[in-house]
Design an enzyme around this catalytic site. Sequence first.
Site: not given
Ligand code: 26W
Length: 825
Positions: A370, A566, A668, A560-561, A672
């Site tokens: 992701h 971003k 995503t 978003k975050r 939406k």
């Molecule tokens: C613990 C560190 C950590 C935690 C969460 C590293 C990375 C993440 C995730 C991979 C971050 C995340 O939410 N990624 C998002 O995933 C979505 C669903 O596929 C995508 O639409 C977003 O672009 C992507 O940033």
Amino acid sequence: MDHLVKEALEGEFRVNMHDADSIQRGLISYMVRVVGHDPRSAGPRQWFMALAYMVKGILSERGMGTSRAQYGQDTRRVYYLSMEFLTGRRLMKHLLDFGLETNVREALDALGQDLDELAQQEPDPALGNGGLGRLAACFLDSMATHRYPGHGYGIHYEFGMFSQTIEDGQQVEHPDNWLQGGNPWEFVRYSVSYPVRFNGRIVCFKDESGRERCEWVDTNNVNAIAYDLKVTGYDSPVISNLRLWSARASTDFDLRFFNEGNYIEAVKDKTTSETLSKVLYPMDSTVLGQELRLKQEYFFVSASLQDIIARYLRVHEDLRLLHEKIAIQLNDTHPALAVPELMRLLIDVHGLEWDEAWSVTRETFCYTNHTLLPEALETWPIGMLEHVLPRHLEIIYLINHDHLQQVRFRFPGEMEVLRKMSLVDENTQRIRMAHLAIVGSKRVNGVAALHTRLLREKVFPEFDEMYPGKFVNVTNGVTQRRWLLQCNPQLSDLITEAVGASWKSDLTALHALEPLAEDAAFRERFNAIKLANKARLADHLKEQTGYVVDPASMFDVQVKRIHEYKRQLLNLMHVIHRYTLLREGRLDDPVPRTVVIGGKAAPGYWLAKQIIRLTCDVALTINNDRAVSDRLKVVFLPNYNVSNAEITIPGANLSEQISTAGTEASGTGNMKFALNGALTIGTLDGANIEIKEEVGDDNIFIFGLTTEQVTETKRRGYNPWKVVEHDADLKRVLDMITSGFFSPQQVNRYSAIRDTLFDGGDQYMVLADFRSYIETQAKVDALYRDPDAWARKAILNVARMGLFSSDRSIQTYAKEIWGAEPMDI
Ligand code: 26W
């Protein structure tokens, strides 16, 4: 009420959900018998509980049908392992899925209660950070709707994502005590419990048959207890299960201490082991490498695999055929320890040979990546693994040994390739979890076409070469049930009236809306609905922030975050630029805009917090400047989460999807917004590219450097100073930020922002894309001046979102990755 209560308690207990009277009696009965409150004095909170328990009864009844069908048909099952599930509130979703909303509303009316008010009583379970967690929830919905035998596994965090308030213009985090008032939806299964082991050491010996066996001894154990949440699908007989694990100490008291009379010491161990499921790590995109996080990952993986194997062994005998009956999807590398854990269970506990276990493992797992950000790729220090999971480290070494042998065979003499492909990073002495997941999986997928291409070409090219066909793309999607039907009832009704109801389970049916873009009466109704949704959002903003905004202005939204990649900063720079033009009267025929920015910053991510602060400072200045007051407003929406996304997204005209090309895996939110009739201003990044292909170039605002141009610009030596030197507007915007124009009390407040842009080299190309962004925003204004032209394009966006349903994503996973079929039930 008195006679109602009497009647309800005398009547039969079974509720006929197709009859509002029966529902009413049912509610009273649940209020008395389950909630334990007198209906005569119950408030919305108690009525919510009574209703939830009543619905839970239906969930349970119907859920049994699904289980029976699964065992009966011995269907191939899909297990979705994810550290995060952002399900959103449950009540309205279940009512919609069961088609009960109208009857329940009527029954509540008769009791003097309002369904919408009740629904607000429910805490929003925030068991996730952002995109990845919400995607998992959309996928569960789509699997249940389309009758796939899906099961989710995750962690029952006692505290979810922190709740955010803004104090003095700055983010303040508060614990999210979502279980405080009790959770009516969950089924606690005290009897479904597995020991999870940590630490200890390995003893190897030869067994009676002369076979080498290893045992993991002297471990510290924690028990995992199952909490089940039922997952409904739209108009579907299938009810699936989301099983969340909670940590319980394996022994309540350490008897050594207890016997010495040291009561407090005796309970201490219990408390520490129960911290495992205490709190969700509120970071996305940067890994901290903390031992507690590693333990959380292993805790839920181990419990889930033990559960999966137990369920398999209930009806099958031979674990060598496990992969024929199940597929396990790893949601990012967070559950990647499942690879060595399955090996351990198969070999050490169930007695399979290494080769047998390895082939089962590789046929069972699939891994979704992701993120492309290097700082988000998980690695664990060897020393930590050795201490926490000694047997797993050994297994990883053995896997790596065989893997490197194959690498040598495939790339003879190429030491650099060997070094890159090793599961062990020799420089940092860490284990690379993505490598482990790739080697241990049958398929690896990215989440948008560009993302998958970059994974294959830039991040893991050697793996792609070594395993042709292993890397595949499955573009993300969102469930139209929550992200249109539930959050935008008026638009849903209009669409259903125009093209029928089939879009609810087949989003491609929206295509039939296309001709209506040319229908003036339809456009008028469409615009009226947008206006009503904007009014609802305006009320919410007022209630949350005190700022009053005009629903007639263009609602320009980025939620978003908060992260540098971003580029909320780019958004703010446009706002500031627009503000100066307005003040100087240099915008002719200015389009009034309300710019909404919302999102949480990781608590330790200082720069992201500065961006929030800058947003609030800019808002304070602009919103109080009478010279621009009716033409520009800026609002920071606090505590962005699933529930307020449901209010925010339908109220947007313009969707900001402005990440640096090559950084956002998919996005995503972009889907939406478009589904709810917003136009997108965005870069050629993530799924924006596919959105553009679907809606057509004329119906989206694309700007900025492409991924290739970003790489090329950096290669040639990108110089932020040069960019600013040639752009007086940009220079002025930066001067205003860094000279204290928005923070007169503290003129240096934003020096860190200046530093990342200049000394830090502007990694995310904010300055490079400024001019193109500003020019494109001017085109947005021009189109908004023509409401008819805008509405045409907005309608076409809705009509062309068919591809972006999570139903399509799930059907692709089922067919191309899992080999799963819908159940016949
Ligand atoms: C613990 C560190 C950590 C935690 C969460 C590293 C990375 C993440 C995730 C991979 C971050 C995340 O939410 N990624 C998002 O995933 C979505 C669903 O596929 C995508 O639409 C977003 O672009 C992507 O940033």
